[in-house]
Scaffold this active site. Structure first.
Site, PDB file in Angstrom:
ATOM      1  N   LYS A 152       0.870  -1.184   0.000  1.00 27.14           N
ATOM      2  CA  LYS A 152       0.000   0.000   0.000  1.00 27.14           C
ATOM      3  C   LYS A 152       0.899   1.222   0.000  1.00 27.14           C
ATOM      4  O   LYS A 152       1.793   1.345   0.849  1.00 27.14           O
ATOM      5  CB  LYS A 152      -0.882  -0.014   1.243  1.00 27.14           C
ATOM      6  CG  LYS A 152      -1.627   1.283   1.504  1.00 27.14           C
ATOM      7  CD  LYS A 152      -2.503   1.174   2.737  1.00 27.14           C
ATOM      8  CE  LYS A 152      -3.041   2.534   3.146  1.00 27.14           C
ATOM      9  NZ  LYS A 152      -3.987   2.452   4.255  1.00 27.14           N
TER      10      LYS A 152
HETATM   11  C1  R5P Z   1      -1.939   4.248   6.724  1.00 26.02           C
HETATM   12  O1  R5P Z   1      -0.780   4.366   6.802  1.00 26.02           O
HETATM   13  C2  R5P Z   1      -2.715   3.617   7.794  1.00 26.02           C
HETATM   14  O2  R5P Z   1      -3.039   2.314   7.471  1.00 26.02           O
HETATM   15  C3  R5P Z   1      -3.871   4.418   8.166  1.00 26.02           C
HETATM   16  O3  R5P Z   1      -4.267   4.239   9.464  1.00 26.02           O
HETATM   17  C4  R5P Z   1      -5.043   4.351   7.268  1.00 26.02           C
HETATM   18  O4  R5P Z   1      -5.043   3.260   6.428  1.00 26.02           O
HETATM   19  C5  R5P Z   1      -5.104   5.603   6.501  1.00 26.02           C
HETATM   20  O5  R5P Z   1      -6.216   5.681   5.682  1.00 26.02           O
HETATM   21  P1  R5P Z   1      -6.536   7.079   5.020  1.00 26.02           P
HETATM   22  O6  R5P Z   1      -5.226   7.777   4.848  1.00 26.02           O
HETATM   23  O7  R5P Z   1      -7.170   6.762   3.716  1.00 26.02           O
HETATM   24  O8  R5P Z   1      -7.443   7.787   5.949  1.00 26.02           O
END
Ligand code: R5P
Length: 297
Positions: free
Chosen positions: A205
């Site tokens: 990711k």
């Molecule tokens: C990312 O590094 C982490 O997994 C987060 O806690 C989360 O997935 C972030 O999601 P978003 O940036 O789309 O709110």
């Protein structure tokens, strides 16, 4: 005892039909075992090869997050619109209905809280793989700090997670964490994504950036793009569209869904881009339709 006589004679060998080669549809996973492939089929839709992951793991470093104050109320209405639920074991156990048939991506690192400037200093493996199996996880997510003060520790933790993943057939998602002091350049993401894949991560990711198609090409496993801070809905949809067009196999999005004026509208619109080749504009029109129809109710 099994009957030895009177059984039908086996004769349908379909000699004119070659046995399927069983090539697996997920990039780089053809040589993994059956269990891991089966878990991958819960993560990446076998019809499109893509995924919409709903990230709600923010509390593990941020505490109560806007839009997630009540996990029990925030997530349930969105479950049908997504392929995978990404959360901590604490959140899943306490707030998510276990009858769900969605893929489960379990947050598996603990990291320093947002109170620290460099979150990499607190990274560790936050669970035992046997507990991930008890949670019926289809994947575990490891925050990885390439370039941070805690890089060596972080990569060691990733490698041990990959060992456990290989042992039990559980895919490991490496998440490229970008600390406050790190530049979000394509050179950085090219380095980090390739390093994490070569250390054994089964999927990555990372953030979308210019030159993303080269990052995808150089990464031997599927990449899903991260959402990031809340931006206007059209901007988030455009980022998702560009990511998918450049070869990402999905979107792992949190705040741009659950902090939207219409979380269901956003989750649905993202799904149309990821699985049905909608453009950002088409998806935005759908988002507006859903938002407006709900506000009229
Ligand atoms: C990312 O590094 C982490 O997994 C987060 O806690 C989360 O997935 C972030 O999601 P978003 O940036 O789309 O709110």
């Amino acid at each position: 005892m099994a009957d030895a006589e009177g059984n039908k004679i086996a004769k349908e060998y379909h000699l004119d039909t070659p046995v399927a080669a069983n090539g697996f549809y997920v990039k780089g996973m053809n040589h993994t075992g059956w269990g891991m492939k089966n878990r991958f089929s819960k993560l990446f839709n076998p019809k499109t090869g893509n995924t919409v992951m709903l990230a709600f793991d923010h509390g593990y470093i941020m505490g109560a997050t806007a839009g997630l104050e009540r996990l029990d109320l925030a997530i349930d209405p969105l479950v049908e619109q997504v392929d995978v639920l990404m959360g901590t074991r604490g959140a899943l156990r306490s707030c998510i209905n276990p009858i769900t048939n969605k893929g489960i991506c379990l947050r598996a690192t603990h990291d320093s809280s947002v109170l620290f400037d460099d979150m990499s200093t607190g990274v560790g493996f936050g669970l035992d793989m046997e507990d991930a199996l008890r949670m019926n996880a289809d994947c575990i997510a490891m925050q990885c700090f390439v370039g941070g003060a805690g890089e060596a520790r972080s990569l060691e933790v990733l490698c041990r997670a990959v060992d456990a993943g290989e042992k039990y057939g559980v895919p490991v998602m490496a998440v490229t964490a970008v600390g406050k002091e790190m530049a979000r350049t394509n050179q950085y993401f090219m380095l980090a994504t390739r390093m994490l894949a070569e250390l054994g991560a089964h999927t990555i990711k990372t953030y979308y950036c210019e030159g993303f198609e080269k990052i995808v090409a150089a990464c031997p496993v599927p990449i899903v793009i991260a959402g990031g801070k809340k931006v206007p809905e059209l901007d988030a949809l455009e980022m998702a569209y560009r990511g998918i067009s450049d070869g990402a196999r999905g979107v792992d999005m949190g705040r741009n869904i659950f902090q939207s004026e219409s979380p269901i509208g956003m989750a649905t619109a993202i799904g149309k881009i990821v699985h049905e080749q909608y453009t950002a504009k088409e998806a935005y029109e759908l988002f507006l339709d859903i938002k407006n129809s709900v506000s009229k109710d």
